[in-house]
Scaffold this active site. Structure first.
Site, PDB file in Angstrom:
ATOM      1  N   HIS A 445      44.903 -33.958 -62.676  1.00  0.00           N
ATOM      2  CA  HIS A 445      45.195 -34.659 -61.390  1.00  0.00           C
ATOM      3  C   HIS A 445      44.055 -35.353 -60.904  1.00  0.00           C
ATOM      4  CE1 HIS A 445      48.611 -31.631 -60.691  1.00  0.00           C
ATOM      5  NE2 HIS A 445      49.108 -32.715 -61.226  1.00  0.00           N
ATOM      6  N   GLU A 690      65.306 -60.208 -54.717  1.00  0.00           N
ATOM      7  CA  GLU A 690      64.913 -59.375 -55.790  1.00  0.00           C
ATOM      8  C   GLU A 690      66.278 -58.663 -56.648  1.00  0.00           C
ATOM      9  OE1 GLU A 690      63.220 -56.006 -53.828  1.00  0.00           O
ATOM     10  OE2 GLU A 690      64.836 -56.129 -52.215  1.00  0.00           O
ATOM     11  N   ASP A 714      61.023 -55.709 -58.563  1.00  0.00           N
ATOM     12  CA  ASP A 714      62.471 -55.286 -58.763  1.00  0.00           C
ATOM     13  C   ASP A 714      63.410 -56.385 -59.485  1.00  0.00           C
ATOM     14  OD1 ASP A 714      62.913 -52.699 -57.904  1.00  0.00           O
ATOM     15  OD2 ASP A 714      63.451 -53.173 -55.668  1.00  0.00           O
ATOM     16  N   CYS A 761      55.977 -61.475 -52.946  1.00  0.00           N
ATOM     17  CA  CYS A 761      55.301 -60.257 -52.189  1.00  0.00           C
ATOM     18  C   CYS A 761      55.457 -59.235 -53.518  1.00  0.00           C
ATOM     19  CB  CYS A 761      56.448 -59.742 -51.048  1.00  0.00           C
ATOM     20  SG  CYS A 761      57.759 -59.476 -51.228  1.00  0.00           S
TER      21      CYS A 761
END
Length: 802
Positions: A445, A690, A714, A761
């Site tokens: 981690h 998108e 997307d 974006c």
């Protein structure tokens, strides 16, 4: 007849074991060896390809048992299984029995014609005879059929194979513990494959020490009023992968180098500087004995509660800084605070040995850390740092000084045994230019957080300890966090070259920052807006400081995450207004709630979906939760009094969705008007492009909105049918794919025909190669990470390369 495969790092050892087994069974036994590496297999190591060939040689329909000597042999064997077809894979068992004893027992049992699982059990019990003869004091595994002695009442059991490719590591173990804790039942787990357990299903540390690997058989026993419900739920949850993707790729094992010492890169980037050795401060909790045990119990419980609250706050802050996926590292850590095994150990020491809460807790944590470090699984061993981190946090809540923050007198590189996630979050990147871990690995981690913070780092440098000892003579080093290379005491020419390159980079970055407030104009005179993607007030402030022409995407999800209920209208209004004010009159495009998909809001109780990215998310969710949507739209309109605010609806796929969203916005306006609450009207409304269906009909949507914003993440995912989170398909997830570019060109053409501006974006907007293509297609605005803005503006101003 069941076949046997012997996997060893040493060819000589495997051949000797093979000879011993055949001496007891005869040559008819199908037995193969996969051992060693190199042309003549004389070098130590294991080869997944050779293991695969061995399995296919001895497995003729009755199955095969694979015995492995240690360490990466297990990972190599698991990798080999991935190349078998599903039918054959079901007939293979990986066996963790002692290599020699297990091989002999398995060979004899196979020669007798026993079925595969009987042979597996015979191999697993091979050590018992030797232990009994020597009166070994180590506890042996309870027979698989025996119920757990501590359990009361009727005991229900089930057996299930663990489907997780990476086994029961920290995060799925944490999720399993959470599920088990929800039932009024005493639930215990046993790893039948390894013989480990039983342990409480609520104990994260206990679950991890089961060392349950892919396809290990688990026995779950439950008693109590909700025992059957618990078993049913846990079976379904385990079958589904405990929240892990079942197609996750098993990381390749890190082999020990047989030549010069080899390190691995865990966080990319080049760093140069003097080495500093902050060392590990010894933790010595107070030794005074206690008299009031109950009062000390309460002290510990209060400290656990205080630590949990602080960790929740840290997790919320990290979510804003690094995103939810990175911050979830702390979810498993917080479960340690409820671990009954740890708490019972600490309370027992308080009661029996009259130790104070801090000393008793530290003993329990230290013991658990040591048990992690002794596990065979490298992935699980790396989680010891997480456990240590939580232990220190509780000590701090108990008033014990731990000195976790690492500080150095001047910019340079630090040499540490390992870092806890908490330490990583406190590192000052201005001072700490790079990290050298003597232990650790890519999957820890801490490594994940180092990558998120952009701090170059290497690990597995333990063999370099002698040359890295602190001395009175400063040691300089260069590390490459991508390749794992380290160069100690580089010569003057090399050092000057690297330092010159880095100085040039810093100078270039400073110049770009200085020029960032100026407009980005292409050599042919086109003015390109360069805006920021933000998700917090801090992001907005950074955007303004880096010369953003506005906010092209304000993600409102940050207002809804890490809480037990949706934010109020007033709370949303205040937060949004502060962000608009931070931009000092520059435009702010507010995207309405884009929850669902990979952004779950537990308090909404959204149903589980087979494919959440194709399910009820974004505008689909808002149109199904009208009250939630209405409150947000009112807040956005109220915040618009602070400056130039615009509204954008995400994931519009049909004209009906856009029309419904606009109708809800009008209702919000009318309700504010009726209550005489100040707000501007109308406000500019745009939509995300998108979804391919919207892109194909861009000419129809254009007259209905004031702007388009293309979400390349997307749009690429949906156009190419590629899950953007699937690392195995990253080569296909390309926004420069001709199909994606064709849709982007179509959107731009439709927008410009109606005099609408179009923005990018998605993440691709900050990539110069992608940005160049978007600019060529006629894009009007690029929106990106705030820190990327100065460099992108400078890129836009430069002539294209010939």
């Amino acid at each position: 007849m069941v076949g046997i495969v012997l996997v060893s790092h040493s060819r000589a050892l495997a051949e000797a074991a093979r000879k011993l087994v055949l001496a007891m069974t005869g040559d008819e036994l199908p037995l193969a060896v996969a051992a060693g590496t190199g042309d003549d297999r004389s070098e130590l190591g294991t080869d997944a390809t050779e293991i695969l060939t061995a399995i296919q040689t001895v497995e003729t329909g009755d199955g095969a048992l694979v015995l492995m000597d240690m360490g990466s042999a297990i990972l190599s064997a698991e990798t080999a299984l991935d190349f078998l077809d599903e039918d054959q894979r079901q007939r293979i068992r990986l066996c963790s029995a002692p290599f020699i004893e297990g091989a002999v027992a398995a060979g004899v049992s196979a020669k007798l014609g026993n079925p595969l699982d009987d042979i597996l059990r015979e191999a697993m019990g091979a050590l018992h005879q030797k232990q009994d003869h020597l009166h070994d004091t180590e506890p042996t595994a309870t027979p698989a059929s025996a119920p757990t002695p501590e359990m009361q009442g009727e005991i229900l059991t089930l057996r299930i194979a663990l489907p997780n490719p990476l086994g029961l590591h920290a995060r799925p173990a944490a999720r399993l513990a959470q599920e088990a804790a929800a039932f009024k039942a005493d639930i215990r787990l046993r790893n039948l494959t390894s013989g480990k357990g039983p342990i409480s299903a609520r104990s994260l540390t206990g679950l991890v020490t089961l060392e349950a690997r892919n396809r290990h058989e688990l026995e779950i026993a439950a008693s109590g009023p909700e025992a059957q419900a618990a078993l049913d739920r846990l079976k379904a949850f385990i079958d589904a992968g405990l929240g892990d993707p079942l197609d996750e790729t098993v990381p390749a094992p890190v082999e020990k180098a047989t030549g010069p010492a080899r390190t691995i890169g865990i966080s990319s980037g080049l760093a140069v500087g003097r080495l500093f050795f902050p060392g590990e401060s010894a933790i010595e909790p107070p030794a005074q004995a206690i008299e009031d045990v109950k009062a000390e119990y309460k002290r510990l419980q209060d400290a656990l509660t205080q630590t949990r609250t602080r960790m929740q706050q840290e997790m919320a802050a990290l979510t804003r800084q690094l995103g939810k996926a990175k911050a979830e590292i702390f979810s498993a850590q917080m479960l340690v605070l409820d671990d009954p095994q740890l708490i019972e150990k600490a309370e027992s020491r308080m009661a029996c040995q009259k130790e104070n809460a801090a000393r008793a807790w530290w003993f329990a944590i230290s013991e658990a850390v040591q048990s992690y470090l002794q596990l065979n699984d490298e992935l699980l061993r790396q989680r010891a740092a997480d456990l240590h981190d939580v232990g220190l946090a509780v000590l701090r809540s108990l008033g014990v000084a731990t000195n976790e923050k690492i500080e150095i007198p001047e910019p340079g590189l630090i040499v540490v045994r390992d870092l806890t996630p908490g330490q990583v979050t406190q590192l000052d990147p201005e001072k700490i230019r790079g990290v050298i871990c003597l232990e650790g690995g890519k999957t820890s981690h801490s490594a994940i957080l180092l990558r998120s913070r952009g701090i170059p780092a290497i690990a597995q440098a333990g063999s370099l300890i002698p040359p890295l000892r602190p001395s009175t003579t400063p040691t300089m080093a260069i590390i490459n966090g991508a390749s794992g290379e380290i160069q100690l005491d580089p010569d003057k020419a090399t050092l000057e070259k690297i330092e010159t390159e880095q100085a040039a980079q810093r100078e270039r970055a400073a110049l770009e920052k200085k020029e960032s407030a100026k407009p980005a104009v292409t050599p042919d005179g086109r003015h390109i807006e360069v805006a920021a993607n933000v998700g917090s007030l801090a992001d907005a402030q950074t955007a303004y400081e880096n010369g953003a022409d506005g906010i092209g995407l304000l993600r409102t999800e940050f207002l809804f995450m890490d809480r037990d209920s949706a934010p109020s209208e007033d709370e949303q209004t205040e937060s949004l207004r502060a962000i608009v004010e931070a931009m000092h009159g520059k435009p702010v495009v507010v995207r309405t709630l884009d929850a669902g998909g990979d952004k779950d809001l537990p308090y909404l109780n959204l149903p589980q979906e087979e494919n959440p990215f194709l399910g009820v998310r974004a505008i689909r969710l808002c149109l199904r939760r009208r009250e939630l949507f209405h409150t947000q739209l009112r807040a956005i309109l109220r915040a618009a009094t602070a400056g130039d605010l615009r509204i954008m609806f995400p994931m519009i796929a049909t004209m009906g969705e856009l029309q419904e969203a606009n109708a809800e916005l009008a209702k919000a306006h009318e309700s504010l008007l009726a209550e005489k609450i100040d707000h501007p009207w109308p406000v500019p409304v745009g939509m995300m492009m998108e979804v391919p269906s919207a892109a194909m009909l861009a000419a129809d949507f254009a007259p209905e909105v004031k702007f388009f914003s293309i979400g390349t993440n997307d749009l690429t995912q949906y156009t190419l049918a590629v899950d953007r989170g699937n690392t195995a398909l990253q080569d296909l997830s390309d926004p420069m794919n001709p199909a994606v570019l064709s849709l982007i060109e179509r959107i731009i053409h439709a927008a410009h025909a109606h005099q609408l501006p179009v923005a990018i974006c998605g993440e691709a907007g900050s990539d110069p190669a992608c940005a160049a293509k978007f600019l060529a297609l006629g894009i009007d605005e690029l929106s990106m990470n705030p820190r990327a803005i100065p460099g992108m503006k400078q890129f836009i101003r430069q002539p294209a390369p010939a």
